[in-house]
Design a protein around this motif. Structure first.
Motif, PDB file in Angstrom:
ATOM      1  N   ASP A  61      -5.475 -14.185   6.622  1.00 57.16           N
ATOM      2  CA  ASP A  61      -4.022 -14.361   6.486  1.00 57.16           C
ATOM      3  C   ASP A  61      -3.521 -13.828   5.146  1.00 57.16           C
ATOM      4  OD1 ASP A  61      -3.854 -17.559   8.255  1.00 57.16           O
ATOM      5  OD2 ASP A  61      -3.823 -15.490   8.985  1.00 57.16           O
ATOM      6  N   SER A  62      -4.336 -13.969   4.128  1.00 58.09           N
ATOM      7  CA  SER A  62      -3.914 -13.598   2.781  1.00 58.09           C
ATOM      8  C   SER A  62      -3.759 -12.089   2.595  1.00 58.09           C
ATOM      9  CB  SER A  62      -4.909 -14.134   1.746  1.00 58.09           C
ATOM     10  OG  SER A  62      -6.201 -13.616   2.008  1.00 58.09           O
ATOM     11  N   VAL A  63      -4.315 -11.287   3.515  1.00 53.00           N
ATOM     12  CA  VAL A  63      -4.243  -9.831   3.346  1.00 53.00           C
ATOM     13  C   VAL A  63      -3.486  -9.142   4.472  1.00 53.00           C
ATOM     14  CG1 VAL A  63      -6.459  -9.906   2.120  1.00 53.00           C
ATOM     15  CG2 VAL A  63      -6.405  -9.239   4.535  1.00 53.00           C
ATOM     16  N   LYS A  64      -3.050  -9.893   5.462  1.00 52.83           N
ATOM     17  CA  LYS A  64      -2.340  -9.288   6.588  1.00 52.83           C
ATOM     18  C   LYS A  64      -1.103  -8.528   6.104  1.00 52.83           C
ATOM     19  CE  LYS A  64      -3.704 -12.377  10.350  1.00 52.83           C
ATOM     20  NZ  LYS A  64      -3.295 -13.484  11.241  1.00 52.83           N
ATOM     21  N   GLY A  65      -0.969  -7.331   6.628  1.00 49.82           N
ATOM     22  CA  GLY A  65       0.165  -6.501   6.242  1.00 49.82           C
ATOM     23  C   GLY A  65      -0.064  -5.696   4.980  1.00 49.82           C
ATOM     24  N   ARG A  66      -1.145  -5.973   4.264  1.00 50.14           N
ATOM     25  CA  ARG A  66      -1.435  -5.256   3.017  1.00 50.14           C
ATOM     26  C   ARG A  66      -2.720  -4.446   3.110  1.00 50.14           C
ATOM     27  NH1 ARG A  66      -2.557  -7.984  -1.500  1.00 50.14           N
ATOM     28  NH2 ARG A  66      -3.418  -9.814  -0.429  1.00 50.14           N
ATOM     29  N   PHE A  67      -3.720  -4.944   3.841  1.00 50.21           N
ATOM     30  CA  PHE A  67      -5.018  -4.288   3.947  1.00 50.21           C
ATOM     31  C   PHE A  67      -5.195  -3.710   5.346  1.00 50.21           C
ATOM     32  CE2 PHE A  67      -7.566  -6.915   0.574  1.00 50.21           C
ATOM     33  CZ  PHE A  67      -6.563  -6.678  -0.346  1.00 50.21           C
ATOM     34  N   TYR A  79     -13.677   2.271   5.900  1.00 49.92           N
ATOM     35  CA  TYR A  79     -12.758   2.155   4.778  1.00 49.92           C
ATOM     36  C   TYR A  79     -12.031   0.817   4.789  1.00 49.92           C
ATOM     37  CZ  TYR A  79     -13.321   7.234   4.843  1.00 49.92           C
ATOM     38  OH  TYR A  79     -13.851   8.504   4.842  1.00 49.92           O
ATOM     39  N   LEU A  80     -11.590   0.414   3.611  1.00 52.43           N
ATOM     40  CA  LEU A  80     -10.658  -0.689   3.482  1.00 52.43           C
ATOM     41  C   LEU A  80      -9.543  -0.209   2.563  1.00 52.43           C
ATOM     42  CD1 LEU A  80     -10.028  -3.653   4.226  1.00 52.43           C
ATOM     43  CD2 LEU A  80     -11.029  -4.288   2.016  1.00 52.43           C
ATOM     44  N   GLN A  81      -8.392   0.059   3.149  1.00 51.23           N
ATOM     45  CA  GLN A  81      -7.223   0.444   2.372  1.00 51.23           C
ATOM     46  C   GLN A  81      -6.516  -0.819   1.918  1.00 51.23           C
ATOM     47  OE1 GLN A  81      -6.043   3.613   1.456  1.00 51.23           O
ATOM     48  NE2 GLN A  81      -4.617   2.433   0.196  1.00 51.23           N
ATOM     49  N   MET A  82      -6.335  -0.947   0.624  1.00 47.32           N
ATOM     50  CA  MET A  82      -5.735  -2.152   0.055  1.00 47.32           C
ATOM     51  C   MET A  82      -4.458  -1.761  -0.685  1.00 47.32           C
ATOM     52  SD  MET A  82      -9.165  -4.088  -1.335  1.00 47.32           S
ATOM     53  CE  MET A  82      -9.467  -2.875  -2.609  1.00 47.32           C
ATOM     54  N   ASN A  83      -3.345  -2.255  -0.211  1.00 52.96           N
ATOM     55  CA  ASN A  83      -2.050  -1.983  -0.830  1.00 52.96           C
ATOM     56  C   ASN A  83      -1.429  -3.270  -1.367  1.00 52.96           C
ATOM     57  OD1 ASN A  83      -2.267   0.742   0.018  1.00 52.96           O
ATOM     58  ND2 ASN A  83      -1.288   0.264   1.974  1.00 52.96           N
ATOM     59  N   SER A  84      -0.443  -3.109  -2.219  1.00 53.23           N
ATOM     60  CA  SER A  84       0.268  -4.263  -2.790  1.00 53.23           C
ATOM     61  C   SER A  84      -0.704  -5.303  -3.330  1.00 53.23           C
ATOM     62  CB  SER A  84       1.194  -4.891  -1.728  1.00 53.23           C
ATOM     63  OG  SER A  84       2.104  -3.937  -1.242  1.00 53.23           O
ATOM     64  N   LEU A  85      -1.651  -4.834  -4.094  1.00 54.60           N
ATOM     65  CA  LEU A  85      -2.703  -5.724  -4.589  1.00 54.60           C
ATOM     66  C   LEU A  85      -2.155  -6.790  -5.519  1.00 54.60           C
ATOM     67  CD1 LEU A  85      -5.470  -3.051  -5.010  1.00 54.60           C
ATOM     68  CD2 LEU A  85      -5.721  -5.173  -3.702  1.00 54.60           C
TER      69      LEU A  85
END
Length: 120
Positions: A61-67, A79-85
């Motif tokens: 839940d903590s990464v939904k919409g960002r990763f 891959y793991l794309q991580m945005n809005s870190l």
């Protein structure tokens, strides 16, 4: 058993992005299920994102919409794309792959971990 080589970690400011990569060091037949976990200091390892060979995905839940978890079949790379870190994303990130060997065996393998630090 091949080694999984991770890369892409580092230091990034809040709001920034990173892309982690995970690939087997030797020849395999295929990657089936795949997942990324993370472990922050003093905390248990937690699932961040997972994707089955059938395409079903699951995110914390903590990464939904960002990763976003993805794969390049031609390169046998995940891959793991991580945005809005956020600072709370700081942890060591591990990939876990279900490897299918050329000989037809299947097993789970872990990467060595890559540090992600989110700080200003």
């Amino acid at each position: 058993q091949v080694q999984l080589v991770e890369s892409g970690g580092g230091l990034v400011q809040p709001g920034g992005s990173l892309r982690l990569s995970c690939a087997p060091s030797g020849s395999i037949f295929s990657i089936n299920d795949m997942a990324w976990y993370r472990q922050a200091p003093g905390k248990q390892r937690e699932l961040v994102a997972a994707k089955t060979s059938g395409g079903s995905t699951n995110y914390a839940d903590s990464v939904k919409g960002r990763f976003t978890i993805s794969r390049d079949n031609a390169k046998n790379t995940v891959y793991l794309q991580m945005n809005s870190l956020k600072p709370e994303d700081t942890a060591v990130y591990y990939c876990k792959l279900r490897i299918r060997t050329i000989g037809g065996l299947s097993y789970d393998d872990w990467g060595q971990g890559t540090q992600v630090t989110v700080s200003s």
